[in-house]
Design a protein around this motif. Structure first.
Motif, PDB file in Angstrom:
ATOM      1  N   ASN A  23       0.992  -1.311   0.063  1.00  0.00           N
ATOM      2  CA  ASN A  23       0.062   0.055  -0.043  1.00  0.00           C
ATOM      3  C   ASN A  23       0.851   1.285  -0.063  1.00  0.00           C
ATOM      4  N   LEU A 125     -14.940  11.327  -2.659  1.00  0.00           N
ATOM      5  CA  LEU A 125     -13.993  12.127  -2.379  1.00  0.00           C
ATOM      6  C   LEU A 125     -13.010  12.656  -3.027  1.00  0.00           C
ATOM      7  N   THR A 165      -6.609   6.384  -0.169  1.00  0.00           N
ATOM      8  CA  THR A 165      -6.081   6.704  -1.279  1.00  0.00           C
ATOM      9  C   THR A 165      -6.505   7.867  -2.056  1.00  0.00           C
TER      10      THR A 165
HETATM   11  C1  UD1 Z   1      -6.764   1.776   1.570  1.00  0.00           C
HETATM   12  C2  UD1 Z   1      -6.102   0.565   1.785  1.00  0.00           C
HETATM   13  C3  UD1 Z   1      -6.651  -0.437   2.346  1.00  0.00           C
HETATM   14  C4  UD1 Z   1      -7.337  -0.226   3.572  1.00  0.00           C
HETATM   15  C5  UD1 Z   1      -8.060   1.200   3.585  1.00  0.00           C
HETATM   16  C6  UD1 Z   1      -8.587   1.650   5.119  1.00  0.00           C
HETATM   17  C7  UD1 Z   1      -4.482   0.968  -0.321  1.00  0.00           C
HETATM   18  C8  UD1 Z   1      -4.256   0.685  -1.580  1.00  0.00           C
HETATM   19  N1  UD1 Z   1      -5.840   0.555   0.245  1.00  0.00           N
HETATM   20  O1  UD1 Z   1      -8.012   1.682   0.838  1.00  0.00           O
HETATM   21  O2  UD1 Z   1      -5.877  -1.651   2.330  1.00  0.00           O
HETATM   22  O3  UD1 Z   1      -8.295  -1.094   4.015  1.00  0.00           O
HETATM   23  O4  UD1 Z   1      -7.381   2.107   3.070  1.00  0.00           O
HETATM   24  O5  UD1 Z   1      -7.385   1.768   5.773  1.00  0.00           O
HETATM   25  O6  UD1 Z   1      -3.851   1.768   0.397  1.00  0.00           O
HETATM   26  N2  UD1 Z   1     -14.690   6.702   1.305  1.00  0.00           N
HETATM   27  C9  UD1 Z   1     -15.704   7.345   0.654  1.00  0.00           C
HETATM   28  N3  UD1 Z   1     -15.575   8.044  -0.483  1.00  0.00           N
HETATM   29  C10 UD1 Z   1     -14.439   7.976  -0.844  1.00  0.00           C
HETATM   30  C11 UD1 Z   1     -13.175   7.236  -0.644  1.00  0.00           C
HETATM   31  C12 UD1 Z   1     -13.572   6.684   0.495  1.00  0.00           C
HETATM   32  O7  UD1 Z   1     -16.879   7.162   1.109  1.00  0.00           O
HETATM   33  O8  UD1 Z   1     -14.193   8.769  -2.049  1.00  0.00           O
HETATM   34  C13 UD1 Z   1     -14.803   5.714   2.382  1.00  0.00           C
HETATM   35  C14 UD1 Z   1     -14.741   4.256   2.088  1.00  0.00           C
HETATM   36  O9  UD1 Z   1     -15.803   3.652   1.591  1.00  0.00           O
HETATM   37  C15 UD1 Z   1     -14.430   3.826   3.573  1.00  0.00           C
HETATM   38  C16 UD1 Z   1     -13.483   4.898   4.236  1.00  0.00           C
HETATM   39  O10 UD1 Z   1     -13.762   5.985   3.414  1.00  0.00           O
HETATM   40  O11 UD1 Z   1     -15.678   3.591   4.249  1.00  0.00           O
HETATM   41  C17 UD1 Z   1     -12.238   4.346   4.029  1.00  0.00           C
HETATM   42  O12 UD1 Z   1     -11.866   4.173   2.912  1.00  0.00           O
HETATM   43  P1  UD1 Z   1     -10.160   4.648   2.113  1.00  0.00           P
HETATM   44  O13 UD1 Z   1      -9.142   5.010   3.263  1.00  0.00           O
HETATM   45  O14 UD1 Z   1     -10.496   5.359   0.859  1.00  0.00           O
HETATM   46  O15 UD1 Z   1      -9.931   3.096   1.508  1.00  0.00           O
HETATM   47  P2  UD1 Z   1      -8.913   2.953   0.451  1.00  0.00           P
HETATM   48  O16 UD1 Z   1      -7.996   4.385   0.286  1.00  0.00           O
HETATM   49  O17 UD1 Z   1      -9.808   2.386  -0.734  1.00  0.00           O
END
Ligand code: UD1
Length: 424
Positions: A23, A125, A165
């Protein structure tokens, strides 16, 4: 299709060398889209997700040579801006090319990642933050069409929710933007921090690294002069192997790690009664007379990581009492429970909370199915204390994020075999 077979009653011992963090490597590789030079990166993990992103970068026009865990990658010649569905659907993290492509080329087309096994995982987001930076976003035929005629412009952005991300995408976008941006409520995961440090070494003025507020002075679309770097250790892989020691109540050492990235994980092992010994770059878990129940709430760093929840749940089946795990980040991250129950675990779910009763003894080896990356590793961990052979199907999930899993297991004395179904 491959599957793995794990023999019952395993007792590991020795040391496991931990690989570079998948990651961390993913956003760092995506950030090479912003570079004007060739960069040597060390400690790159050899896992499927990394190879998927390298394939995408190559399609975009990057070139690289790779030898073992070192890669020399040149993103300066990238001349394409489309990330197609066939790649993005295999790995959500492909979305990480969106910010850097847009900030460099003023337009790009990236397929929407769609749903995934652990929930809907939207990218709203990422998109709203890019709009704040002046991008026009259109969704057409499953693609994000992003444009910004004169380049992205610095802005104040408050993330409504902490997204890993999402933060990384926007940090990369701001690095090449015109003017200064202030990002508030940014993720502080070590992987995000390394991205900031690498960009800072490449000449981007970033203030507040390691905090939830960053001020980033963009380069006015001047490509960046990257320095060579080494990817940080994978704290989730390390935690997973410590769970191997925990469930079998055996001494086990993980090496080449950064214990300071793993404080919340170490604390939970201690709460369960295990001894922990630390050096600057190793962690040893020691057996305990009594495995105590644990209470875990998953949250953003530095809290307990959602990526370790499934593995601790497997360990909790052996605790002397009732454990509770509350999953606060993803709505559908309990899929391992059905499989653990098939192995005899006593687990019930109420909303976002799982209650794990003591399984009184060994679990039962049976045929189970991997559903996502971390869920798969919880099944591997559970199988180590089963009273008969466990077969785990769909192990391509494991290959996405665990480097050379069978070799690492064999090196610590675990009887594990990768086999193929006879499709004839
Ligand atoms: C990253 C990690 C993953 C980890 C997660 C949480 C990588 C490649 N993957 O995933 O292994 O489990 O962080 O630590 O680094 N959300 C929204 N809108 C958005 C983006 C996110 O609502 O635009 C929500 C998601 O649904 C979730 C929360 O925010 O409930 C956190 O997600 P996020 O931190 O974005 O996870 P990833 O970056 O996809």
């Amino acid at each position: 299709m491959d599957y793995i077979e794990i023999e019952p009653n395993q007792k590991p011992n020795g040391k496991v060398r931990i690989s570079g963090a998948k990651n961390a490597a993913l956003p760092l590789l995506a950030s090479t889209i912003l570079s004007k030079n060739s960069i040597a990166i060390k400690n790159l993990p050899d896992v499927v997700d990394i190879n998927t992103l390298l394939k995408l970068l190559q399609i975009l026009g990057a070139s690289y040579t790779k030898e073992k865990h070192c890669i020399k990658i040149d993103g300066s010649k990238i001349n394409k801006t489309t990330a197609t569905y066939d790649i993005v659907k295999t790995m959500r993290a492909s979305i990480l090319v969106l910010g850097p492509l847009l900030s460099r080329f003023n337009h790009c087309e990236v397929s929407l990642p769609g749903g995934c096994a652990i929930g809907t995982r939207p990218v709203d987001l990422h998109l709203s933050a890019l709009e704040k930076l002046g991008a026009k976003i259109e969704i057409k035929d499953g693609y994000i069409l992003a444009t910004c005629k004169d380049g992205l412009k610095g802005a104040n952005i408050v993330f409504d929710k902490i997204t890993v991300t999402g933060s990384e995408n926007i940090i990369m976008a701001c690095a090449l933007a015109h003017g200064s941006s202030t990002l508030i409520n940014v993720a502080k995961e070590p992987e995000v921090v390394q991205l900031c440090k690498v960009l800072s070494d490449a000449g981007v003025d970033i203030k507040g690294i390691g905090t939830d507020t960053l001020v980033i002075k963009g380069s006015n679309q001047k490509l960046l002069d990257f320095k060579d770097f080494t990817i940080i250790p994978d704290r989730i892989e390390a935690g997973t192997y410590l769970c191997v020691g925990a469930i079998t109540n055996s001494a086990l050492t993980v090496t080449h790690v950064k214990p300071e990235h793993m404080i919340s994980i170490i604390e939970k092992f201690e709460e369960m009664g295990y001894g922990i010994e630390l050096t600057d770059d190793t962690i040893t878990i020691l057996p305990t007379k009594e495995i105590k129940p644990v209470h875990i709430v998953t949250t953003e760093y530095p809290g307990f990581p959602t990526d370790m929840q499934a593995q601790f749940m497997a360990v909790a089946t052996q605790a002397n009492g009732t454990s509770v795990i509350d999953e606060r980040l993803f709505e559908n991250r309990f899929m391992h429970i059905a499989e653990l129950k098939r192995m005899g675990a006593k687990i019930s779910i109420n909303g976002t909370t799982a209650t794990i009763e003591n399984s009184s003894d060994r679990l039962t080896g049976t045929k189970v199915m991997a559903t996502d990356l971390r869920a798969s590793s919880s099944l591997v961990i559970a199988s180590l204390i089963a009273d008969s052979t466990t077969t785990i199907d769909r192990i391509y999930h494991l290959d996405r994020g665990y480097e050379h899993l069978e070799n690492k297991f064999k090196n610590i004395g675990i009887d594990i075999k990768r086999k193929k179904y006879d499709t004839k």
